[in-house]
Design an enzyme around this catalytic site. Structure first.
Site, short mmCIF file in Angstrom:
data_model
loop_
_atom_site.label_atom_id
_atom_site.label_comp_id
_atom_site.label_asym_id
_atom_site.label_seq_id
_atom_site.Cartn_x
_atom_site.Cartn_y
_atom_site.Cartn_z
N LYS A 179 0.90 -1.51 0.06
CA LYS A 179 0.01 0.22 -0.14
C LYS A 179 0.67 1.37 0.05
CE LYS A 179 -3.54 -2.68 2.96
NZ LYS A 179 -3.57 -2.59 4.92
N GLU A 238 7.12 2.32 -6.14
CA GLU A 238 7.47 2.20 -5.14
C GLU A 238 7.84 3.20 -4.20
OE1 GLU A 238 6.70 -0.24 -3.10
OE2 GLU A 238 7.96 -2.01 -2.85
N ASP A 239 7.52 3.11 -2.94
CA ASP A 239 7.55 4.08 -2.01
C ASP A 239 8.99 4.28 -1.67
OD1 ASP A 239 6.96 1.11 -0.99
OD2 ASP A 239 6.31 1.87 0.88
N ASP A 252 14.87 -0.92 -0.32
CA ASP A 252 15.61 -0.58 1.25
C ASP A 252 16.99 -1.72 0.61
OD1 ASP A 252 16.23 -1.27 3.76
OD2 ASP A 252 14.44 -2.35 4.22
N LYS A 285 17.42 4.02 -0.23
CA LYS A 285 18.21 3.21 1.37
C LYS A 285 19.40 2.58 0.80
CE LYS A 285 15.46 2.33 4.79
NZ LYS A 285 14.69 1.95 6.28
N PHE A 287 14.72 4.34 9.37
CA PHE A 287 13.02 3.34 9.56
C PHE A 287 11.96 5.20 9.68
CE2 PHE A 287 8.97 1.50 9.23
CZ PHE A 287 9.33 0.37 8.47
N VAL A 288 12.08 5.34 8.48
CA VAL A 288 11.33 6.38 8.19
C VAL A 288 9.57 6.10 7.87
CG1 VAL A 288 12.96 7.70 6.50
CG2 VAL A 288 11.47 6.07 5.32
N ASP A 318 4.91 3.50 5.94
CA ASP A 318 4.03 2.59 7.56
C ASP A 318 4.43 2.38 8.46
OD1 ASP A 318 4.09 0.16 5.82
OD2 ASP A 318 2.40 -0.09 7.92
N ARG A 325 0.60 6.44 7.69
CA ARG A 325 1.08 6.26 5.99
C ARG A 325 0.75 8.38 5.78
NH1 ARG A 325 1.90 1.84 3.67
NH2 ARG A 325 0.88 -0.21 5.03
P1 IMP Z 1 13.00 -4.26 1.01
O1 IMP Z 1 12.55 -5.86 -0.13
O2 IMP Z 1 13.59 -4.28 1.44
O3 IMP Z 1 13.24 -3.65 -0.74
O4 IMP Z 1 11.82 -3.52 0.96
C1 IMP Z 1 10.54 -3.09 0.03
C2 IMP Z 1 9.70 -2.26 1.07
O5 IMP Z 1 10.17 -2.38 2.66
C3 IMP Z 1 9.12 -1.18 1.37
O6 IMP Z 1 7.87 -1.26 -0.87
C4 IMP Z 1 8.68 -0.54 1.82
O7 IMP Z 1 6.32 -1.80 2.38
C5 IMP Z 1 9.43 -1.34 3.30
N1 IMP Z 1 9.83 -0.73 3.74
C6 IMP Z 1 11.41 -0.65 4.22
N2 IMP Z 1 12.62 0.17 4.83
C7 IMP Z 1 11.15 1.04 4.89
C8 IMP Z 1 11.05 2.36 5.68
O8 IMP Z 1 11.66 2.81 5.98
N3 IMP Z 1 10.12 2.57 6.43
C9 IMP Z 1 8.29 1.98 6.05
N4 IMP Z 1 8.63 1.27 4.91
C10 IMP Z 1 9.27 0.31 4.58
MG MG Z 2 6.30 -1.13 -0.55
#
Ligand code: IMP
Ligand code: MG
Length: 179
Positions: free
Chosen positions: A43, A101-102, A105, A133, A154-155, A161, A167
């Protein structure tokens, strides 16, 4: 037990607004008048996506679909397990796709998603993320459009969220831990 509270603002709504307009202009320049299917990853991307698409002018036909993945539960660290919990409604074969994507990470979510979507033979597939990140990356992801690079914090806010909360905030805040 750790508890979390809202910390200070990392990126203001004004900074976000300026950057989103720039990103929209870049996307527009790259696509001309060709239709692009924006795929929002639910979301977290919805606030960003709804602002981004409204910054595109009428010369580019923007189409919209969503998918959802689960990778986190209520933790702030990735489990490394990514599952599609809601698939696209649309066929993407032969179409230009932009995954929105938001935040990227570890990169696991997008790495996995882009591989799955590629198997459906889109004409092109790009990635547009508001936040990046890079310090926490575990697998590499080709990011086509990036809003802001942020440190390993973490943001929350502007769609992002922690455990379903925050959110709705217009700015992006750091999440603080109290031991
Ligand atoms: P990844 O698979 O580790 O790249 O994570 C991606 C997903 O993790 C993002 O689409 C977010 O939903 C969530 N996420 C990663 N870091 C954060 C953060 O700092 N705040 C909120 N959601 C995060
Ligand atoms: Mg996400």
């Amino acid at each position: 037990m750790k508890t979390y509270r809202l910390g200070g603002i990392l990126i203001t709504k004004e900074e976000i607004s300026t950057r989103v307009k720039e990103m929209a202009a870049e996307i527009q320049k790259d696509h001309g008048a060709e239709p692009v299917l924006f795929v929002g990853v639910l979301k977290g991307s919805v606030v960003f996506l709804s602002d981004l698409m409204r910054c595109m002018n009428s010369s580019i036909p923007v189409e919209l679909d969503f998918l959802a993945v689960s990778s986190y539960g209520s933790s702030t660290r990735s489990s490394g397990i990514v599952k599609i919990t809601k698939d696209l409604d649309e066929e993407i074969t032969g179409r230009k796709v932009l995954v929105v994507e938001d935040i990227v990470d570890t990169g696991l979510t997008l790495h996995y998603l882009v591989n799955i979507l590629r198997e459906r033979s889109p004409k092109t597939i790009g990635v547009c993320t508001l936040l990046d990140k890079p310090d926490r990356r575990r697998v590499s992801v080709d990011i086509t459009y990036r809003g802001f690079e942020i440190p390993d914090e973490f943001v929350v806010g502007y769609g992002l969220d922690y455990s379903g909360r925050w959110r709705n905030l217009p700015d992006i805040h750091v999440l603080k831990t109290t031991a």
